[in-house]
Design a protein around this motif. Structure first.
Motif, PDB file in Angstrom:
ATOM      1  N   LYS A  65       0.820  -1.201   0.000  1.00  0.00           N
ATOM      2  CA  LYS A  65       0.000   0.000   0.000  1.00  0.00           C
ATOM      3  C   LYS A  65       0.865   1.265   0.000  1.00  0.00           C
ATOM      4  CE  LYS A  65      -3.580   2.356   2.727  1.00  0.00           C
ATOM      5  NZ  LYS A  65      -4.405   2.291   3.949  1.00  0.00           N
ATOM      6  N   LYS A  66       1.924   1.270   0.840  1.00  0.00           N
ATOM      7  CA  LYS A  66       2.821   2.429   0.887  1.00  0.00           C
ATOM      8  C   LYS A  66       3.549   2.619  -0.445  1.00  0.00           C
ATOM      9  CE  LYS A  66       3.664   2.283   5.885  1.00  0.00           C
ATOM     10  NZ  LYS A  66       4.676   2.075   6.949  1.00  0.00           N
ATOM     11  N   ALA A  67       3.999   1.511  -1.023  1.00  0.00           N
ATOM     12  CA  ALA A  67       4.684   1.621  -2.310  1.00  0.00           C
ATOM     13  C   ALA A  67       3.758   2.186  -3.386  1.00  0.00           C
ATOM     14  CB  ALA A  67       5.228   0.257  -2.730  1.00  0.00           C
ATOM     15  N   ASN A  68       2.516   1.732  -3.405  1.00  0.00           N
ATOM     16  CA  ASN A  68       1.556   2.256  -4.384  1.00  0.00           C
ATOM     17  C   ASN A  68       1.262   3.740  -4.153  1.00  0.00           C
ATOM     18  OD1 ASN A  68       1.414  -0.243  -5.592  1.00  0.00           O
ATOM     19  ND2 ASN A  68      -0.389  -0.899  -4.431  1.00  0.00           N
ATOM     20  N   GLN A  69       1.147   4.108  -2.857  1.00  0.00           N
ATOM     21  CA  GLN A  69       0.885   5.506  -2.551  1.00  0.00           C
ATOM     22  C   GLN A  69       2.056   6.395  -2.974  1.00  0.00           C
ATOM     23  OE1 GLN A  69      -0.008   5.600   1.624  1.00  0.00           O
ATOM     24  NE2 GLN A  69      -2.163   5.032   1.357  1.00  0.00           N
ATOM     25  N   ALA A  70       3.295   5.920  -2.746  1.00  0.00           N
ATOM     26  CA  ALA A  70       4.466   6.701  -3.161  1.00  0.00           C
ATOM     27  C   ALA A  70       4.514   6.866  -4.680  1.00  0.00           C
ATOM     28  CB  ALA A  70       5.747   6.034  -2.657  1.00  0.00           C
ATOM     29  N   ALA A  71       4.213   5.759  -5.391  1.00  0.00           N
ATOM     30  CA  ALA A  71       4.207   5.851  -6.850  1.00  0.00           C
ATOM     31  C   ALA A  71       3.124   6.810  -7.347  1.00  0.00           C
ATOM     32  CB  ALA A  71       4.021   4.467  -7.459  1.00  0.00           C
ATOM     33  N   ALA A  72       1.953   6.718  -6.714  1.00  0.00           N
ATOM     34  CA  ALA A  72       0.867   7.620  -7.113  1.00  0.00           C
ATOM     35  C   ALA A  72       1.213   9.077  -6.806  1.00  0.00           C
ATOM     36  CB  ALA A  72      -0.425   7.224  -6.399  1.00  0.00           C
ATOM     37  N   LYS A  73       1.868   9.334  -5.652  1.00  0.00           N
ATOM     38  CA  LYS A  73       2.247  10.695  -5.292  1.00  0.00           C
ATOM     39  C   LYS A  73       3.265  11.257  -6.276  1.00  0.00           C
ATOM     40  CE  LYS A  73       4.012  13.399  -1.407  1.00  0.00           C
ATOM     41  NZ  LYS A  73       4.536  13.342  -0.021  1.00  0.00           N
ATOM     42  N   LYS A  74       4.242  10.411  -6.655  1.00  0.00           N
ATOM     43  CA  LYS A  74       5.251  10.847  -7.613  1.00  0.00           C
ATOM     44  C   LYS A  74       4.619  11.191  -8.957  1.00  0.00           C
ATOM     45  CE  LYS A  74       9.622   9.423  -9.716  1.00  0.00           C
ATOM     46  NZ  LYS A  74      10.631   8.356  -9.821  1.00  0.00           N
ATOM     47  N   LEU A  75       3.662  10.361  -9.395  1.00  0.00           N
ATOM     48  CA  LEU A  75       2.983  10.625 -10.658  1.00  0.00           C
ATOM     49  C   LEU A  75       2.199  11.927 -10.607  1.00  0.00           C
ATOM     50  CD1 LEU A  75       2.187   9.649 -13.483  1.00  0.00           C
ATOM     51  CD2 LEU A  75       0.311   8.376 -12.450  1.00  0.00           C
ATOM     52  N   VAL A  76       1.525  12.163  -9.471  1.00  0.00           N
ATOM     53  CA  VAL A  76       0.741  13.393  -9.326  1.00  0.00           C
ATOM     54  C   VAL A  76       1.658  14.614  -9.325  1.00  0.00           C
ATOM     55  CG1 VAL A  76      -0.728  14.691  -7.747  1.00  0.00           C
ATOM     56  CG2 VAL A  76      -1.188  12.283  -8.170  1.00  0.00           C
ATOM     57  N   GLU A  77       2.818  14.523  -8.639  1.00  0.00           N
ATOM     58  CA  GLU A  77       3.749  15.641  -8.607  1.00  0.00           C
ATOM     59  C   GLU A  77       4.281  15.954 -10.000  1.00  0.00           C
ATOM     60  OE1 GLU A  77       6.721  14.616  -5.824  1.00  0.00           O
ATOM     61  OE2 GLU A  77       5.521  15.101  -4.053  1.00  0.00           O
ATOM     62  N   GLU A  78       4.601  14.899 -10.768  1.00  0.00           N
ATOM     63  CA  GLU A  78       5.074  15.137 -12.130  1.00  0.00           C
ATOM     64  C   GLU A  78       4.020  15.827 -12.977  1.00  0.00           C
ATOM     65  OE1 GLU A  78       6.265  11.406 -13.626  1.00  0.00           O
ATOM     66  OE2 GLU A  78       8.128  11.288 -12.468  1.00  0.00           O
ATOM     67  N   GLN A  79       2.776  15.382 -12.815  1.00  0.00           N
ATOM     68  CA  GLN A  79       1.698  16.011 -13.579  1.00  0.00           C
ATOM     69  C   GLN A  79       1.497  17.464 -13.145  1.00  0.00           C
ATOM     70  OE1 GLN A  79      -1.734  13.528 -13.136  1.00  0.00           O
ATOM     71  NE2 GLN A  79      -0.988  11.950 -14.541  1.00  0.00           N
TER      72      GLN A  79
END
Length: 627
Positions: A65-79
Motif C-alpha cells: 500500500k505504501k509503495a503504491n501511494q508513493a508511486a501515485a504521489k510521484k505521478l501526481v507531482e510530475e503532472q
C-alpha cells in the motif's frame, strides 16, 4: 469444514445441500466431545498460528500500500509540475498580451509616439520575467522578496545592500586623498554605477521603498509587479506639466502625460482644440507670417515652435562706413569692409587708423598729456612730436616677478632677467646657482605612490603633487569577458557597460542582459511554434512552443495501413523507448545493480483489433472477433 467439504466434493462428485447441512450439524455435535477429550491445547495452537499468518499478510499489505501511494504521489507531482510550467507559460503569454494591449491603448489615446513608451515597456517586461532583472554590482538576479533601490536617472534596479556598499566605497575613495584639515568640509557625491548620476552623501539609501516611494517595505504580492505597492504612481512628469502619472506603481520612467488640455497652435492663428497634454504642441501648417529681424520680410515657413529662422533673402546692403555696397543676406545687415577709415582727425595732422566703423572717429590719440616709456614723467607736447625718454631707470618688474629692469628709460619690452640667484629645484632636494630666468629641474625621480596605490610616480623632480596614474587598469571585470578600460584606480572596477542578447532556440525572442549574466540566466520562453521537421513518418508534428533539446514524443495516431487493410489506431511508435536488460553481467553480489538502459527504436504495429464478423466452421453462428 466447508473447505473439507469442497475438497471432498471435488474428489467424490458434487454434494447435495442436505449433505452439507448434515455435515455441519455433525461437526457441531462432535465439537464438545473434542473439547472434553482434552483438545483445548490444539485449538489454542491453531488460533495462534492463524493470528501470526494474518499479521504477516497485513504487514505485506501495508508495504504494498505504501509503495503504491508513493508511486501515485510521484505521478501526481510530475503532472502538477508539468501543468504548473504550462500555467506559467500561459500566465506569461497573458501578461505579455495585457502589456501590449495596455501600451497600444495608451499610445492611441495620447496621440504620441510609441518609442516614448519603449523604456517603460522594457522595465515592465523585465519585472514580469523571472531572472530578467539583474543587479549590475553583484551580477545576480533581483528576486521578488529582496530589498531594492532604483536610480532616478537611469531607473536601473540594484540590491539595497549592494548600492549601500557601493556608495560607502565611493565616498571613501574620494575622501581618502584629503588631509585631516580638509576632511569633512566638503560633501563629496557618489555616482550611480550605470549612468554616473551623482547623489549627495545624505541621499545614500537606507530603507526599502516601492517604485513611487510611498510605501516602505512593500509586501510581496503575486498579483502585482514585483517591488510595487499597487497604488497610483502620482509622480510628476518630466518635463513638468503640472500633472501626475496615472499608472499603478511601476518601474522605469513614467509614460507621456495623458491629460486633456485645450491649446492653440504655435503661431496662435488657429482656434484652440482639446489635445493630450503630452502632445499639446501642434502646428496648423499655415504660413507663420511673423516679421523677421531684417524688418522687411515676413516668415514664410509653416507654423513652427520657437523663434523664426534668419531671413533667407538677399539684398544690396552698405557697409558700416558706407563706402562699399554688396549683395548679402537680410539676416546680417551689419558688415564691415576691409578699408581703413582714413578720415582726418580734429588735430588736422593725422588720419583715423580704425577699420570701417560707425560714429565719429574721436580725438587724436597723441593729443593731451603723454607719459614717457617708463611712466615716471609726463609731457605736454604737440601731437606731431614724440615723447622723449626721461633718463631715469626703468624699474619695471621683469617676467621673473622678483627683480626690476635696471636699464634707463627705454622704448620697447624689457630684457630677460640675467641676475644669478641660488635656485632650488622643484622637488626641494637640490640647490644650484644659475640665471634667474632659467628653470632648475634635477634628475631625481619621484618614488611616491600615486593615487592608485600601485605604481610609483617616477617623474623627474616632482613637486610632491603627483598626477593621477596614467596607466590602464586592465583588470578583468565581473563579467569575465572584458577588462577595465579606465585608468588605474583603487577599489573595485565599475560594472561592465556591455549588454548581451540571450535568444531562444529559434532566435525570434531576445532579451538583453548585462554582460556575464548570459551564463546563468535562463533563455527566454518563446511564444513561437516549434518549426523543426517531424522525426516520425507523419508529415506534420503536434503544435508546441519553441524549445531546446529534442522534441516531445509524437502522440498522433499511427494511421499506418496494416496487412488487413485497416489503419493502426495506436499512438505513434516510431520513436518508442525500450528498456534493455541483460546487457551487463554483475561481477558478484557486491556490485550494485545498474539502472536499465533505454534505447529509442521503432516498434512494429500491434495486431489489428478492429472487430469483424466471423462465422464458425460449420457456418451456423456469426460472432465479432478481432481482425
Amino acid at each position: 469444514m466447508e473447505a473439507q467439504w469442497r475438497q471432498g466434493g471435488r474428489g467424490r462428485g458434487r454434494a447435495r445441500p442436505g449433505d452439507e447441512l448434515a455435515a455441519r450439524s455433525g461437526a457441531a455435535a462432535r465439537l464438545p466431545a473434542a473439547r472434553g477429550r482434552g483438545g483445548g491445547r490444539a485449538a489454542a495452537a491453531g488460533t495462534v498460528g492463524e493470528s501470526a499468518s494474518e499479521l504477516s499478510s497485513l504487514k505485506k499489505f501495508d508495504e504494498i500500500k505504501k509503495a503504491n501511494q508513493a508511486a501515485a504521489k510521484k505521478l501526481v507531482e510530475e503532472q502538477l509540475s508539468s501543468s504548473s510550467e504550462d500555467d506559467d507559460e500561459d500566465a506569461e503569454v497573458k501578461q505579455g498580451k495585457i502589456l501590449d494591449k495596455t501600451f497600444t491603448i495608451y499610445t492611441r489615446q495620447t496621440d504620441g509616439d510609441a518609442s516614448e513608451l519603449e523604456r517603460t515597456r522594457q522595465y515592465m517586461n523585465e519585472a514580469f520575467q523571472s531572472g530578467a532583472m539583474t543587479c549590475l554590482i553583484c551580477i545576480a538576479s533581483v528576486k521578488r522578496n529582496q530589498a531594492v533601490w532604483s536610480c532616478c536617472g537611469c531607473f536601473c534596479i540594484f540590491h539595497l545592500v549592494c548600492i549601500q556598499k557601493w556608495a560607502k566605497d565611493s565616498l571613501f575613495l574620494v575622501s581618502s586623498p584629503l588631509t585631516d584639515d580638509d576632511f569633512g568640509k566638503k560633501d563629496y557625491p557618489w555616482p550611480c554605477p550605470k549612468c554616473r548620476f551623482e547623489y549627495k552623501r545624505s541621499e545614500t539609501p537606507s530603507r526599502y521603498y516601492c517604485y513611487c516611494g510611498k510605501v516602505e517595505n512593500p509586501t510581496v504580492d503575486p498579483w502585482l509587479v514585483p517591488h510595487s505597492c499597487g497604488q497610483i504612481c502620482e509622480r510628476e512628469f518630466k518635463p513638468s506639466c503640472g500633472h501626475k502619472c496615472l499608472l499603478l506603481c511601476h518601474p522605469g520612467p513614467c509614460p507621456p502625460c495623458p491629460k486633456m488640455v485645450t491649446t492653440t497652435c504655435h503661431c496662435k492663428k488657429a482656434r484652440p482644440v482639446p489635445r493630450r497634454c503630452s502632445a499639446k504642441a501642434w502646428s496648423c501648417r499655415l504660413p507663420c507670417g511673423r516679421m523677421l529681424l531684417c524688418g522687411q520680410h515676413a516668415c514664410e515657413n509653416p507654423c513652427h515652435a520657437g523663434d523664426c529662422q534668419p531671413c533667407p533673402r538677399v539684398s544690396k546692403q552698405r557697409c558700416i562706413c558706407g563706402r562699399q555696397t554688396a549683395e548679402r543676406l537680410c539676416a546680417s545687415p551689419q558688415w564691415q569692409c576691409n578699408q581703413v577709415c582714413g578720415k582726418c582727425l580734429p588735430c588736422g595732422n593725422h588720419t583715423c587708423e580704425q577699420v570701417c566703423h560707425a560714429g565719429p572717429c574721436g580725438d587724436c590719440p597723441r593729443s593731451g598729456r603723454r607719459s614717457c616709456p617708463c611712466g615716471k614723467t609726463k609731457f605736454t607736447l604737440p601731437c606731431t612730436e614724440d615723447v622723449p625718454t626721461c633718463g631715469d631707470s626703468c624699474d619695471k618688474v621683469l617676467e621673473c616677478g622678483i627683480h626690476k629692469c635696471s636699464q634707463r628709460c627705454h622704448r620697447g619690452p624689457c630684457e630677460i632677467c640675467r641676475q644669478e640667484v641660488e635656485k632650488q629645484c622643484r622637488c626641494g632636494k637640490h640647490t644650484k646657482r644659475m640665471p634667474c630666468h632659467k628653470p632648475y629641474l634635477c634628475e631625481t625621480k619621484c618614488t611616491k605612490i600615486r593615487d592608485c596605490q600601485k605604481h610609483q610616480c617616477r617623474r623627474k623632480c616632482c613637486s610632491g603633487n603627483c598626477p593621477p596614474c596614467d596607466q590602464v587598469c586592465g583588470r578583468t571585470l565581473g563579467c569575465r569577458n572584458h577588462k577595465c578600460p579606465a585608468g588605474c584606480h583603487r577599489g573595485s572596477c565599475n560594472p561592465c557597460p556591455e549588454t548581451v542578447d540571450v535568444k531562444c532556440n529559434c532566435g525570434k525572442t531576445v532579451i538583453k542582459v548585462p554582460c556575464g549574466r548570459e551564463r546563468t540566466i535562463k533563455p527566454p520562453k518563446c511564444k513561437q511554434l516549434c518549426s523543426r521537421p517531424p522525426t516520425c513518418h507523419h508529415s506534420t508534428q503536434e503544435k508546441h512552443y519553441c524549445h531546446f533539446g529534442r522534441c516531445p514524443p509524437c502522440r498522433q495516431p499511427c494511421q499506418k495501413t496494416l496487412t488487413c487493410g485497416h489503419l493502426c489506431p495506436v499512438p505513434c511508435h516510431d520513436e518508442a523507448l525500450v528498456k534493455q536488460t541483460g546487457l551487463h553481467q554483475s561481477a558478484g553480489p557486491w556490485e550494485q545493480p545498474s539502472e536499465p538502459a533505454f534505447i529509442q527504436t521503432a516498434l512494429p504495429c500491434p495486431p489489428c483489433e478492429v472487430p469483424i464478423p466471423v462465422e464458425c466452421l460449420g457456418q451456423h453462428e456469426v460472432s465479432h472477433e478481432n481482425c
